[in-house]
Design a protein around this motif. Structure first.
Motif, PDB file in Angstrom:
ATOM      1  N   ASN A 191       0.946  -1.063  -0.175  1.00 51.00           N
ATOM      2  CA  ASN A 191      -0.011   0.110  -0.017  1.00 51.00           C
ATOM      3  C   ASN A 191       0.927   1.057  -0.248  1.00 51.00           C
ATOM      4  OD1 ASN A 191      -1.928   2.452   1.376  1.00 51.00           O
ATOM      5  ND2 ASN A 191      -3.064   0.991   0.851  1.00 51.00           N
ATOM      6  N   ARG A 192       1.976   1.300   0.520  1.00 50.48           N
ATOM      7  CA  ARG A 192       2.928   2.130   0.168  1.00 50.48           C
ATOM      8  C   ARG A 192       3.722   2.833  -0.521  1.00 50.48           C
ATOM      9  NH1 ARG A 192       2.231   5.159   5.811  1.00 50.48           N
ATOM     10  NH2 ARG A 192       1.896   3.797   6.815  1.00 50.48           N
ATOM     11  N   VAL A 193       4.104   1.818  -0.979  1.00 48.33           N
ATOM     12  CA  VAL A 193       5.134   1.632  -2.519  1.00 48.33           C
ATOM     13  C   VAL A 193       3.598   2.387  -3.506  1.00 48.33           C
ATOM     14  CG1 VAL A 193       5.469   0.430  -4.257  1.00 48.33           C
ATOM     15  CG2 VAL A 193       6.450   0.067  -1.791  1.00 48.33           C
ATOM     16  N   LEU A 194       2.535   1.339  -3.437  1.00 54.02           N
ATOM     17  CA  LEU A 194       2.199   2.215  -4.450  1.00 54.02           C
ATOM     18  C   LEU A 194       1.353   2.814  -4.202  1.00 54.02           C
ATOM     19  CD1 LEU A 194      -0.720   1.010  -6.686  1.00 54.02           C
ATOM     20  CD2 LEU A 194      -2.110   0.667  -4.777  1.00 54.02           C
ATOM     21  N   ASN A 195       1.282   3.981  -2.604  1.00 57.25           N
ATOM     22  CA  ASN A 195       1.187   5.666  -2.578  1.00 57.25           C
ATOM     23  C   ASN A 195       1.892   6.108  -3.597  1.00 57.25           C
ATOM     24  OD1 ASN A 195      -1.879   5.424  -1.865  1.00 57.25           O
ATOM     25  ND2 ASN A 195      -0.782   5.463   0.770  1.00 57.25           N
ATOM     26  N   ILE A 196       3.254   6.233  -2.895  1.00 63.83           N
ATOM     27  CA  ILE A 196       4.405   6.649  -3.837  1.00 63.83           C
ATOM     28  C   ILE A 196       4.443   6.242  -5.270  1.00 63.83           C
ATOM     29  CG2 ILE A 196       7.271   6.374  -4.162  1.00 63.83           C
ATOM     30  CD1 ILE A 196       6.949   4.960  -1.380  1.00 63.83           C
ATOM     31  N   PHE A 197       3.821   5.157  -5.317  1.00 64.43           N
ATOM     32  CA  PHE A 197       3.597   5.190  -7.075  1.00 64.43           C
ATOM     33  C   PHE A 197       2.748   6.129  -7.447  1.00 64.43           C
ATOM     34  CE2 PHE A 197       5.798   0.516  -8.241  1.00 64.43           C
ATOM     35  CZ  PHE A 197       7.284   1.350  -7.965  1.00 64.43           C
ATOM     36  N   ASP A 198       1.352   6.090  -6.853  1.00 60.63           N
ATOM     37  CA  ASP A 198       0.610   7.699  -7.662  1.00 60.63           C
ATOM     38  C   ASP A 198       0.164   8.874  -7.303  1.00 60.63           C
ATOM     39  OD1 ASP A 198      -1.341   5.351  -8.115  1.00 60.63           O
ATOM     40  OD2 ASP A 198      -2.565   5.087  -6.297  1.00 60.63           O
ATOM     41  N   ARG A 199       1.732   9.502  -6.158  1.00 65.29           N
ATOM     42  CA  ARG A 199       1.534  10.694  -6.386  1.00 65.29           C
ATOM     43  C   ARG A 199       3.191  11.383  -7.941  1.00 65.29           C
ATOM     44  NH1 ARG A 199       4.281  10.678  -0.393  1.00 65.29           N
ATOM     45  NH2 ARG A 199       2.252   9.813   0.665  1.00 65.29           N
ATOM     46  N   HIS A 200       3.723   9.820  -7.537  1.00 63.67           N
ATOM     47  CA  HIS A 200       4.465   9.835  -9.011  1.00 63.67           C
ATOM     48  C   HIS A 200       4.048  10.279 -10.136  1.00 63.67           C
ATOM     49  CE1 HIS A 200       8.119  10.048 -11.086  1.00 63.67           C
ATOM     50  NE2 HIS A 200       7.819   9.466 -11.369  1.00 63.67           N
ATOM     51  N   THR A 201       3.099   9.610 -10.318  1.00 60.68           N
ATOM     52  CA  THR A 201       2.020   9.555 -11.296  1.00 60.68           C
ATOM     53  C   THR A 201       1.147  11.133 -11.185  1.00 60.68           C
ATOM     54  OG1 THR A 201       1.465   7.477 -11.844  1.00 60.68           O
ATOM     55  CG2 THR A 201       0.315   8.613 -12.791  1.00 60.68           C
ATOM     56  N   ASN A 202       0.586  11.980  -9.897  1.00 61.64           N
ATOM     57  CA  ASN A 202       0.207  13.030 -10.418  1.00 61.64           C
ATOM     58  C   ASN A 202       0.743  13.499 -10.701  1.00 61.64           C
ATOM     59  OD1 ASN A 202      -2.082  10.830  -9.869  1.00 61.64           O
ATOM     60  ND2 ASN A 202      -1.999  11.333  -7.907  1.00 61.64           N
TER      61      ASN A 202
END
Length: 82
Positions: free
Chosen positions: A68-79
């Motif tokens: 979940n933490r890694v997915l949130n990092i990827f989503d922030r980077h994509t946004n």
């Protein structure tokens, strides 16, 4: 890889519950091993069983939290790129 992270990290509260239950089983297993050291060895065998299940549950729960933490990092980077 992102689909695996989404599957593992879809419910971080459940993962935290799994992690805490695994930690609890681990502690119970350690206590049973110490009891078996001073008493009958069958307590140690039961403790090893609890220890094994505790490790499995804790690793499964922690992998969900980590995903979940890694997915949130990827989503922030994509946004930020959009």
């Amino acid at each position: 890889m992102k689909s695996i992270l989404e599957k593992l990290g879809q419910d971080p509260q459940r993962s935290l519950v799994l992690f805490t239950r695994g930690l609890g089983l681990f502690v119970i297993g350690v206590c049973l091993i110490f009891i078996g050291y001073y008493h009958h060895y069958s307590w140690q065998i039961a403790g090893l069983t609890f220890l094994a299940f505790g490790i499995i549950f804790a690793v499964w729960g922690y992998s969900g939290i980590f995903a979940n933490r890694v997915l949130n990092i990827f989503d922030r980077h994509t946004n930020k790129d959009n």
